[in-house]
Scaffold this motif. Structure first.
Motif, PDB file in Angstrom:
ATOM      1  N   GLY A 238      38.587  50.275  47.674  1.00  0.00           N
ATOM      2  CA  GLY A 238      38.948  48.953  48.177  1.00  0.00           C
ATOM      3  C   GLY A 238      40.430  48.639  48.040  1.00  0.00           C
ATOM      4  O   GLY A 238      40.896  47.611  48.521  1.00  0.00           O
ATOM      5  N   LEU A 239      41.174  49.517  47.364  1.00  0.00           N
ATOM      6  CA  LEU A 239      42.629  49.290  47.226  1.00  0.00           C
ATOM      7  C   LEU A 239      43.412  50.255  48.112  1.00  0.00           C
ATOM      8  O   LEU A 239      44.638  50.301  48.042  1.00  0.00           O
TER       9      LEU A 239
ATOM     10  N   SER B 275      42.758  39.578  48.383  1.00  0.00           N
ATOM     11  CA  SER B 275      41.926  38.365  48.410  1.00  0.00           C
ATOM     12  C   SER B 275      41.406  37.895  47.046  1.00  0.00           C
ATOM     13  O   SER B 275      41.372  36.696  46.796  1.00  0.00           O
TER      14      SER B 275
ATOM     15  N   GLN C 211      31.972  47.528  48.913  1.00  0.00           N
ATOM     16  CA  GLN C 211      31.722  46.190  48.351  1.00  0.00           C
ATOM     17  C   GLN C 211      31.704  45.155  49.468  1.00  0.00           C
ATOM     18  O   GLN C 211      30.806  44.317  49.539  1.00  0.00           O
TER      19      GLN C 211
ATOM     20  N   SER D  48      30.392  41.602  43.617  1.00  0.00           N
ATOM     21  CA  SER D  48      31.835  41.354  43.612  1.00  0.00           C
ATOM     22  C   SER D  48      32.135  39.969  44.180  1.00  0.00           C
ATOM     23  O   SER D  48      31.230  39.202  44.522  1.00  0.00           O
ATOM     24  N   HIS D  49      33.460  39.696  44.321  1.00  0.00           N
ATOM     25  CA  HIS D  49      33.912  38.420  44.887  1.00  0.00           C
ATOM     26  C   HIS D  49      33.706  38.354  46.400  1.00  0.00           C
ATOM     27  O   HIS D  49      33.840  37.299  46.999  1.00  0.00           O
ATOM     28  N   LYS D  50      33.425  39.487  47.038  1.00  0.00           N
ATOM     29  CA  LYS D  50      33.433  39.533  48.509  1.00  0.00           C
ATOM     30  C   LYS D  50      32.478  38.536  49.184  1.00  0.00           C
ATOM     31  O   LYS D  50      32.807  38.007  50.245  1.00  0.00           O
TER      32      LYS D  50
HETATM   33  C1  LIG Z   1      35.553  44.927  43.199  1.00  0.00           C
HETATM   34  C2  LIG Z   1      36.750  44.857  44.101  1.00  0.00           C
HETATM   35  N1  LIG Z   1      37.907  44.386  43.610  1.00  0.00           N
HETATM   36  C3  LIG Z   1      39.003  44.311  44.380  1.00  0.00           C
HETATM   37  C4  LIG Z   1      38.999  44.717  45.702  1.00  0.00           C
HETATM   38  C5  LIG Z   1      40.263  44.630  46.503  1.00  0.00           C
HETATM   39  O1  LIG Z   1      40.170  43.771  47.598  1.00  0.00           O
HETATM   40  P1  LIG Z   1      40.974  42.421  47.632  1.00  0.00           P
HETATM   41  O2  LIG Z   1      42.406  42.749  47.362  1.00  0.00           O
HETATM   42  O3  LIG Z   1      40.771  41.867  48.985  1.00  0.00           O
HETATM   43  O4  LIG Z   1      40.400  41.541  46.592  1.00  0.00           O
HETATM   44  C6  LIG Z   1      37.819  45.224  46.258  1.00  0.00           C
HETATM   45  C7  LIG Z   1      37.772  45.665  47.661  1.00  0.00           C
HETATM   46  O5  LIG Z   1      36.851  46.244  48.132  1.00  0.00           O
HETATM   47  C8  LIG Z   1      36.674  45.287  45.431  1.00  0.00           C
HETATM   48  O6  LIG Z   1      35.520  45.756  45.917  1.00  0.00           O
END
Ligand SMILES: Cc1ncc(COP(=O)(O)O)c(C=O)c1O
Length: 457
Positions: free
Chosen positions: A336-337, A267, A139, A110-112
């Motif tokens: 994550g949402l 993010s 993630q 992911s972007h993390k």
């Molecule tokens: C794949 C993915 N997309 C989106 C998100 C949402 O987080 P953020 O709003 O910080 O991008 C997460 C959070 O865990 C995620 O794992």
């Protein structure tokens, strides 16, 4: 052959992050100290974060140099490719042109890691020995575990219990990268024990896991805490997504009319959108949409208010859209949402009319993920399917209106470790969760005694 992807060389990778704090049309209200209610200064944050990151958190410099060591690690998977979704366009029969930035190519999926690398690096420079954090779907926890291992820092992750049970493979990824992962609420902290006392079967929430991670960080001088979203410095690090995408859209000879990202703490959405939002602030006409789950409608049904970032009220008060720090969302698969708040900068830009928010129910997001997988091939994370679903809505609207719009969305991560969620969907075990207004009103009661921002809604 039509161009399918737009790829930058390592040399073309941006060398500076963009900080939209420098360009906000109406500025921002400050975070407040939870005890005094006065603006929180660097010293108030020092028990939790290293000073170099606190300086970034408060910076209004428009551009911030990316350290060489961070660029070196970014180069493992960056620049990430920008795709033109010809096959999805064909499947939908839309005149819209659809582009997506593929952030699922990082080792953690992911972007993390875009911010995890930076946070691990700045902690290393500051002498931090151990980092604690929370994670929803896993993630962020897996991304931070990997990045801590790169810089020789111990990592402890509190993982929301419902996800810990749903997603054992994320926990195993964290262990592979050398981290310790505990289900939250746990009996390891006072915060966790107090929550379990009231509700022994509590499925957990990001707010609760943050309380546990912060508590452990402040109890030891060599330990700091890291947050995977929401805060200004995280938005800065993620700007690399949009800065690359701008160059790639130029390669494609296009510019987006619509920009879409899923939003938990904001993010990945901010990362893609903010470099373009600057153009909107300067007069360009772009529709910038953050997408959240209907069962955790922070931006669409939560007021703009001061609230704690965590359940046990250990963090500073942040000016943000919030459903209240005690709000526990339904156990949807997009873990994550499931966060009660939203990044203060994203919240401010909603007030300023620069970006807007939509919410979507769980079943539509999985149906959309299926359409995407069967045309473009990639299997999306459940969070990411919110962006996919909104993109499909916009593309079908363009078809109805006969308009040739250009849509750009952030494909924030793959779902290969989330296939149990897909199985539940196939077996008809997933449901949409109606969220009654009374439940929101009850959670918002906790905001009543707190200070109010000037622009309170
Ligand atoms: C794949 C993915 N997309 C989106 C998100 C949402 O987080 P953020 O709003 O910080 O991008 C997460 C959070 O865990 C995620 O794992």
């Amino acid at each position: 052959m039509k161009s399918k992807k737009y790829v930058l060389s390592e040399q073309d990778m941006p060398k500076q992050w963009y900080n939209i704090m420098a360009d906000l049309p109406n500025g921002m209200e400050p975070p407040l100290h939870p005890g005094t209610g006065q603006p929180a200064g660097p010293d108030d944050l020092a028990p939790i974060f290293p000073m170099n990151l606190i300086e970034q958190e408060m910076s209004t410099d428009q551009w911030i140099d990316i350290p060489e060591e961070v660029l070196d690690k970014y180069a493992i998977w960056r620049p990430s490719p920008l795709y033109r979704a010809h096959n999805l366009e064909k499947a939908l029969g839309t005149p819209a042109k659809i582009y997506y930035k593929n952030e699922g190519v990082s080792p953690a999926g992911s972007h993390k890691p875009n911010t995890a690398i930076a946070q691990a690096y700045y902690n290393k420079v500051a002498g931090t020995k151990k980092i604690t954090t929370e994670t929803g779907a896993g993630q962020w926890g897996s991304a931070l575990s990997m990045c801590c291992s790169f810089f020789g820092i111990e990592c402890k992750v509190f993982m929301v219990k419902i996800s810990y049970n749903q997603k054992p493979y994320r926990r195993l990824m964290m262990e592979t990268w050398g981290a310790n992962c505990t289900a939250s609420p746990s009996t390891e902290t006072e915060s966790g024990r107090s929550i379990l006392e009231k509700d022994p079967d509590c499925p957990g929430s990001l707010g609760m896991a943050i309380s546990e991670a912060v508590e452990e960080a402040v109890s030891d001088d060599n330990t700091k805490y890291a947050l995977g979203s929401v805060l200004n410095h995280v938005m800065i690090h993620q700007s690399i997504i949009g800065l690359e995408a701008k160059k790639q859209m130029e390669m494609a000879g296009d510019y987006p009319d619509v920009i879409i990202g899923s939003a938990g703490g904001g993010s990945n959405f901010a990362g893609l959108a903010f470099p373009f939002a600057l153009d909107k602030i300067n007069g360009k006409d772009i529709d910038i949409i953050g997408v959240e789950p209907a069962s955790c409608p922070t931006m669409t049904r939560g007021p703009f208010a001061y609230d704690f970032g965590d359940t046990v009220q250990k963090t500073p008060l942040l000016p943000m859209h919030s459903l209240g720090h005690n709000f526990v969302p339904a156990p949807i698969h997009a873990g994550g949402l499931r966060y009660h708040g939203m990044a203060p900068i994203v919240s401010q830009l909603i007030l300023d009319g620069i970006i807007r928010a939509e919410s979507i129910n769980q079943l539509e997001t999985f149906e959309s993920g299926m359409t995407f997988a069967r045309s473009e091939g990639f299997i999306s994370a459940p969070e990411c399917n919110h962006a996919v679903a909104m993109t499909i809505r916009e593309a079908l609207k363009a078809k109805e209106e006969g308009k040739e719009k250009t849509i750009l969305f952030n494909w924030s991560g793959h779902g290969l470790v989330d296939l149990a969620a897909y199985e539940s969907f196939f077996r008809g075990k997933l449901a949409d969760h109606e969220l009654p207004q009374e439940q929101i009103d009850a959670a918002l009661k906790d905001l009543e005694p707190l200070p109010k921002p000037k622009q309170a809604s």
